[in-house]
Design a protein around this motif. Structure first.
Motif, PDB file in Angstrom:
ATOM      1  N   TYR A  67       0.860  -1.138   0.256  1.00  0.00           N
ATOM      2  CA  TYR A  67      -0.301  -0.437  -0.270  1.00  0.00           C
ATOM      3  C   TYR A  67       0.676   1.533  -0.601  1.00  0.00           C
ATOM      4  O   TYR A  67       1.401   1.042   0.228  1.00  0.00           O
ATOM      5  CB  TYR A  67      -0.548   0.340   1.461  1.00  0.00           C
ATOM      6  CG  TYR A  67      -1.707  -1.114   0.990  1.00  0.00           C
ATOM      7  CD1 TYR A  67      -3.117  -0.729   0.602  1.00  0.00           C
ATOM      8  CD2 TYR A  67      -1.565  -1.787   1.557  1.00  0.00           C
ATOM      9  CE1 TYR A  67      -3.841  -2.401   0.586  1.00  0.00           C
ATOM     10  CE2 TYR A  67      -2.765  -3.792   1.505  1.00  0.00           C
ATOM     11  CZ  TYR A  67      -3.369  -2.944   1.027  1.00  0.00           C
ATOM     12  OH  TYR A  67      -4.651  -4.440   0.720  1.00  0.00           O
ATOM     13  N   ILE A  68       0.423   2.408  -0.908  1.00  0.00           N
ATOM     14  CA  ILE A  68       1.548   3.591  -0.902  1.00  0.00           C
ATOM     15  C   ILE A  68       0.800   4.733  -0.871  1.00  0.00           C
ATOM     16  O   ILE A  68      -1.057   4.495  -1.280  1.00  0.00           O
ATOM     17  CB  ILE A  68       1.942   3.098  -2.118  1.00  0.00           C
ATOM     18  CG1 ILE A  68       2.792   2.413  -3.459  1.00  0.00           C
ATOM     19  CG2 ILE A  68       2.482   5.061  -2.831  1.00  0.00           C
ATOM     20  CD1 ILE A  68       4.398   2.300  -2.569  1.00  0.00           C
ATOM     21  N   ARG A  69       1.204   5.444  -0.193  1.00  0.00           N
ATOM     22  CA  ARG A  69       0.547   6.737   0.733  1.00  0.00           C
ATOM     23  C   ARG A  69       1.380   7.809   0.061  1.00  0.00           C
ATOM     24  O   ARG A  69       2.731   8.150   0.524  1.00  0.00           O
ATOM     25  CB  ARG A  69       0.524   7.229   1.498  1.00  0.00           C
ATOM     26  CG  ARG A  69      -0.860   8.562   2.595  1.00  0.00           C
ATOM     27  CD  ARG A  69      -0.708   8.494   3.467  1.00  0.00           C
ATOM     28  NE  ARG A  69      -0.376   7.032   4.192  1.00  0.00           N
ATOM     29  CZ  ARG A  69      -2.036   7.186   4.765  1.00  0.00           C
ATOM     30  NH1 ARG A  69      -3.140   7.787   4.408  1.00  0.00           N
ATOM     31  NH2 ARG A  69      -2.759   6.085   5.419  1.00  0.00           N
ATOM     32  N   GLU A  70       1.619   8.491  -1.296  1.00  0.00           N
ATOM     33  CA  GLU A  70       2.434   9.401  -1.869  1.00  0.00           C
ATOM     34  C   GLU A  70       2.402  11.067  -1.471  1.00  0.00           C
ATOM     35  O   GLU A  70       1.320  11.404  -1.272  1.00  0.00           O
ATOM     36  CB  GLU A  70       2.164   9.533  -3.888  1.00  0.00           C
ATOM     37  CG  GLU A  70       1.952   8.696  -4.773  1.00  0.00           C
ATOM     38  CD  GLU A  70       3.222   8.018  -5.042  1.00  0.00           C
ATOM     39  OE1 GLU A  70       4.214   9.603  -4.701  1.00  0.00           O
ATOM     40  OE2 GLU A  70       3.000   7.769  -5.275  1.00  0.00           O
ATOM     41  N   LEU A  71       3.306  11.237  -0.123  1.00  0.00           N
ATOM     42  CA  LEU A  71       3.188  12.200   0.434  1.00  0.00           C
ATOM     43  C   LEU A  71       4.052  13.740  -0.120  1.00  0.00           C
ATOM     44  O   LEU A  71       3.811  14.236  -0.214  1.00  0.00           O
ATOM     45  CB  LEU A  71       4.351  12.214   1.732  1.00  0.00           C
ATOM     46  CG  LEU A  71       4.076  10.688   3.026  1.00  0.00           C
ATOM     47  CD1 LEU A  71       4.820  10.679   3.701  1.00  0.00           C
ATOM     48  CD2 LEU A  71       2.429  11.300   3.147  1.00  0.00           C
ATOM     49  N   LEU A  72       4.771  13.198  -1.361  1.00  0.00           N
ATOM     50  CA  LEU A  72       5.091  14.416  -1.491  1.00  0.00           C
ATOM     51  C   LEU A  72       5.836  13.287  -3.543  1.00  0.00           C
ATOM     52  O   LEU A  72       6.738  13.105  -3.206  1.00  0.00           O
ATOM     53  CB  LEU A  72       6.647  14.858  -1.496  1.00  0.00           C
ATOM     54  CG  LEU A  72       7.347  15.843  -1.876  1.00  0.00           C
ATOM     55  CD1 LEU A  72       6.679  17.141  -2.419  1.00  0.00           C
ATOM     56  CD2 LEU A  72       8.776  16.389  -1.457  1.00  0.00           C
ATOM     57  N   ASN A  73       5.122  14.211  -4.653  1.00  0.00           N
ATOM     58  CA  ASN A  73       5.197  13.638  -5.831  1.00  0.00           C
ATOM     59  C   ASN A  73       4.424  14.620  -6.814  1.00  0.00           C
ATOM     60  O   ASN A  73       3.766  14.056  -7.046  1.00  0.00           O
ATOM     61  CB  ASN A  73       4.567  12.143  -6.341  1.00  0.00           C
ATOM     62  CG  ASN A  73       6.011  11.572  -7.595  1.00  0.00           C
ATOM     63  OD1 ASN A  73       6.065  11.907  -8.361  1.00  0.00           O
ATOM     64  ND2 ASN A  73       5.681   9.834  -7.176  1.00  0.00           N
ATOM     65  N   SER A  74       5.820  15.737  -7.218  1.00  0.00           N
ATOM     66  CA  SER A  74       5.083  16.331  -7.746  1.00  0.00           C
ATOM     67  C   SER A  74       6.059  17.504  -8.755  1.00  0.00           C
ATOM     68  O   SER A  74       7.074  17.005  -8.441  1.00  0.00           O
ATOM     69  CB  SER A  74       5.175  17.807  -6.681  1.00  0.00           C
ATOM     70  OG  SER A  74       4.504  19.381  -7.420  1.00  0.00           O
ATOM     71  N   GLU A  75       5.671  17.444 -10.373  1.00  0.00           N
ATOM     72  CA  GLU A  75       6.314  18.385 -11.222  1.00  0.00           C
ATOM     73  C   GLU A  75       7.076  19.670 -10.166  1.00  0.00           C
ATOM     74  O   GLU A  75       8.164  19.232 -11.103  1.00  0.00           O
ATOM     75  CB  GLU A  75       5.725  18.638 -12.339  1.00  0.00           C
ATOM     76  CG  GLU A  75       5.311  17.085 -12.869  1.00  0.00           C
ATOM     77  CD  GLU A  75       4.411  18.151 -14.151  1.00  0.00           C
ATOM     78  OE1 GLU A  75       4.077  19.125 -14.298  1.00  0.00           O
ATOM     79  OE2 GLU A  75       3.785  17.651 -15.327  1.00  0.00           O
ATOM     80  N   GLN A  76       6.671  20.186  -9.733  1.00  0.00           N
ATOM     81  CA  GLN A  76       7.364  20.781  -8.722  1.00  0.00           C
ATOM     82  C   GLN A  76       8.914  21.484  -7.658  1.00  0.00           C
ATOM     83  O   GLN A  76       9.686  21.443  -7.630  1.00  0.00           O
ATOM     84  CB  GLN A  76       6.227  22.101  -7.621  1.00  0.00           C
ATOM     85  CG  GLN A  76       5.601  22.502  -8.339  1.00  0.00           C
ATOM     86  CD  GLN A  76       4.153  23.295  -7.315  1.00  0.00           C
ATOM     87  OE1 GLN A  76       3.651  22.063  -6.612  1.00  0.00           O
ATOM     88  NE2 GLN A  76       3.642  24.273  -7.665  1.00  0.00           N
ATOM     89  N   THR A  77       9.041  19.124  -7.814  1.00  0.00           N
ATOM     90  CA  THR A  77      10.139  18.717  -6.986  1.00  0.00           C
ATOM     91  C   THR A  77      10.234  17.725  -7.587  1.00  0.00           C
ATOM     92  O   THR A  77      10.635  16.280  -7.244  1.00  0.00           O
ATOM     93  CB  THR A  77      10.136  18.144  -5.078  1.00  0.00           C
ATOM     94  OG1 THR A  77       8.492  17.575  -5.157  1.00  0.00           O
ATOM     95  CG2 THR A  77       9.480  19.784  -4.932  1.00  0.00           C
ATOM     96  N   PRO A  78      11.215  17.383  -9.036  1.00  0.00           N
ATOM     97  CA  PRO A  78      11.494  16.627  -9.701  1.00  0.00           C
ATOM     98  C   PRO A  78      12.658  15.988  -9.412  1.00  0.00           C
ATOM     99  O   PRO A  78      12.610  15.187  -9.650  1.00  0.00           O
ATOM    100  CB  PRO A  78      11.806  17.322 -10.677  1.00  0.00           C
ATOM    101  CG  PRO A  78      11.861  18.730 -10.461  1.00  0.00           C
ATOM    102  CD  PRO A  78      11.062  19.045  -9.826  1.00  0.00           C
ATOM    103  N   GLY A  79      13.144  16.594  -8.471  1.00  0.00           N
ATOM    104  CA  GLY A  79      14.853  15.955  -7.958  1.00  0.00           C
ATOM    105  C   GLY A  79      13.999  14.842  -7.022  1.00  0.00           C
ATOM    106  O   GLY A  79      15.018  14.560  -5.965  1.00  0.00           O
ATOM    107  N   LEU A  80      12.363  15.073  -5.938  1.00  0.00           N
ATOM    108  CA  LEU A  80      12.767  14.196  -4.941  1.00  0.00           C
ATOM    109  C   LEU A  80      10.982  13.666  -4.781  1.00  0.00           C
ATOM    110  O   LEU A  80      10.346  14.282  -5.551  1.00  0.00           O
ATOM    111  CB  LEU A  80      13.069  15.342  -4.106  1.00  0.00           C
ATOM    112  CG  LEU A  80      13.014  14.274  -2.439  1.00  0.00           C
ATOM    113  CD1 LEU A  80      13.406  13.145  -1.997  1.00  0.00           C
ATOM    114  CD2 LEU A  80      13.060  15.660  -1.483  1.00  0.00           C
TER     115      LEU A  80
END
Length: 119
Positions: A20-33
């Motif tokens: 099970y996954i909960r995406e906490l941070l995954n955005s084009e605004q932070t492409p490095g992480l």
């Protein structure tokens, strides 16, 4: 993307990797992480896979066995697993409680960067 986020803002979903996954941070605004919270049920092993980028598991709770390339190690809360790009990896929940960890990817996780190596 908001500056402050709680886990309640990030719905959990089942991923084909058997966790099970909960995406906490995954955005084009932070492409490095990217940062996701993963949860593996007792007795479950995730699918053997590799990513194009670097991944770090930070174990929050539970216990398991992580496999990275030819290396295997028992993992418990507070441990860090560093996975280099292209390395085969999976994790087995050997405990009685859910195994919960952060999956931190650099660059950010994209589905096209995921390669399944097993079933």
């Amino acid at each position: 993307m908001p500056t402050f986020t709680t886990t309640e803002d990030c719905p959990e979903y089942y991923f084909e990797e058997r966790c099970y996954i909960r995406e906490l941070l995954n955005s084009e605004q932070t492409p490095g992480l990217s940062i996701a919270q993963a949860r593996v049920l007792p007795g479950v092993t995730t699918v053997l896979h590799a990513l194009k980028g670097t991944e770090v598991y930070y174990i929050l709770s539970g216990e398991g066995v992580a496999e990275v390339g030819e290396e295997r190690s028992t993992v418990t809360a507070g441990m860090l697993v560093h996975i280099l790009p292209g390395k085969a990896q999976c994790i087995y929940n050997s405990g009685k409680e859910d195994l919960v960890f952060l999956a931190i990817c650099s660059p950010r996780f994209l589905p096209e960067d995921y390669q399944s190596l097993g079933d």
